[in-house]
Design a protein around this motif. Structure first.
Motif, short mmCIF file in Angstrom:
data_model
loop_
_atom_site.label_atom_id
_atom_site.label_comp_id
_atom_site.label_asym_id
_atom_site.label_seq_id
_atom_site.Cartn_x
_atom_site.Cartn_y
_atom_site.Cartn_z
N VAL A 30 0.85 -1.20 -0.08
CA VAL A 30 0.06 0.07 -0.12
C VAL A 30 0.90 1.39 -0.23
O VAL A 30 0.52 2.21 -0.66
CB VAL A 30 -0.94 0.04 1.10
N ASP A 88 2.84 1.50 -3.42
CA ASP A 88 1.85 2.04 -4.29
C ASP A 88 1.14 3.34 -4.29
O ASP A 88 1.05 4.02 -5.23
CB ASP A 88 0.67 1.11 -4.65
N HIS A 89 1.05 3.80 -3.03
CA HIS A 89 0.21 5.23 -2.75
C HIS A 89 1.12 6.08 -2.22
O HIS A 89 0.37 7.37 -2.03
CB HIS A 89 -1.12 4.73 -2.12
N THR A 111 -5.86 5.39 6.27
CA THR A 111 -5.91 5.47 4.96
C THR A 111 -5.32 3.89 4.76
O THR A 111 -5.88 3.40 3.95
CB THR A 111 -5.04 6.24 4.48
N HIS A 144 -7.28 0.92 2.24
CA HIS A 144 -6.80 0.01 1.47
C HIS A 144 -7.08 -1.53 1.72
O HIS A 144 -7.21 -2.31 0.81
CB HIS A 144 -5.43 0.34 0.81
#
Length: 340
Positions: free
Chosen positions: A266, A269-270, A277, A281
């Motif tokens: 996560v 990727d983000h 948050t 995900h």
């Protein structure tokens, strides 16, 4: 030993109360004990009273109550039963003030939970929903109990059985399992484990008790100790007995390793993110108590990775300090023992 199944669907599935009956330690008549009591709701109370009545008992007959931890679905009826029976209530020292409903302890616990919601980045709407849920559930903890604190290694002679206390923090600061070691010459092969391991779900770590420091590390250490004990069968706080507890513990440990990988993905990727948050995900939309448990579990993994130097925490957000390909998970999250 006998099991009464209590109708509680909100927390991890139906609760178990275990009934222990036998000669008292001093030989003066019979002795009756319960391991956990269930939640303080009308349905659960009725289930427990009915289950005891079917076995020829009532609340007033109970001599001792052994609690695996403070959560209301395990301790909620302890005070009420004690009021009717004068039973001794045993619980680990870390959880004793919460079961006793000590004013300072409960206020500090509530404030710590509210602080966690801020630190985890919960937006206003889910925070309000969670607080409303908690307010509506006020009372499920039942009446305060006069508790007798216990520690790791303490031996309880209750209900004609000998139970050895094993402190098992992670899911809760004071969670314990209790080895059933009735024969002086034989090793314990069974135990009452509360929420240490469960047959269907993985016990929540991080959100279930915000007092636990480094919750993931402590929980994995607890799983390691359970594997080393190598019991033949354990009796959990919810659902059916677990026939291969060491294998179940390894499965839960592997689940957390996979979740750690997912948390890292996560962030890769983000970009930097707070626990809320990351939780979104991992778990998507949440409701009820899971609004707390989701980001709490994400926090447990983020905190562990931060303590191990894989992540930095800045401004409430966690970010990778190295490329994902360079993270050595074997060093960060050692595997559970393969053999005893």
């Amino acid at each position: 030993m006998d099991r009464i199944t209590l109708g509680n669907e909100e927390f991890e599935g139906n609760n178990n109360t275990y009934v222990l009956a036998g000669d008292s330690a001093d030989g003066d008549g019979g002795s009756l004990a319960l391991v956990d009591t269930g939640i303080a709701t009308p349905d659960c109370r009725a289930d427990l009273r009915e289950g005891l009545a079917e076995r020829g008992y009532e609340f007033a007959d109970i001599d001792a109550i052994v609690l695996t931890h403070f959560h209301p679905d395990h301790s909620g009826l302890a005070g009420e039963i004690q009021a009717e029976s004068d039973a001794t209530v045993y619980v680990h020292a870390a959880d004793a003030p919460l079961v006793a409903q000590d004013t300072d302890a409960t206020a500090a616990f509530d404030q710590r939970r509210r602080d966690a919601l801020e630190q985890w980045g919960l937006p206003a709407a889910p925070k309000a929903e969670l607080l409303a849920f908690l307010e509506a559930a006020d009372g499920i903890q039942g009446e305060p109990a006069d508790v007798t604190p216990i520690e790791d290694g303490d031996v309880l002679e209750v209900g004609g059985h000998r139970l050895e206390t094993v402190h098992a923090p992670g899911h809760a600061a004071g969670l314990c399992w209790f080895e059933i070691s009735d024969g002086a010459e034989s090793d314990a092969t069974e135990a009452f484990v509360g929420d240490t391991i469960l047959p269907v779900y993985t016990p929540n770590v991080g959100g279930a008790d915000v007092r636990v420091e480094r919750p993931l590390e402590q929980y994995l250490d607890t799983l390691e100790r359970l594997v080393v004990r190598d019991y033949d069968r354990v009796w959990p706080g919810h659902r059916d007995p677990i026939e291969e507890p060491s294998e179940r513990a390894r499965t839960i440990a592997a689940h957390h390793r996979e979740r750690t990988e997912n948390v890292l993905e996560v962030l890769a990727d983000h970009g930097p993110a707070d626990p809320w948050t990351v939780s979104a995900h991992l778990f998507g939309d949440l409701e009820g108590i899971h609004i707390f448990h989701g980001p709490g579990e994400a926090y447990a993994h983020l905190d562990h990775l931060s303590q191990e130097g894989v992540l930095d925490l800045e401004g409430g957000e966690y970010r990778l300090t190295v490329d994902l390909e360079r993270v050595d998970l074997d060093a960060v999250l050692p595997s559970i023992t393969d053999s005893t």
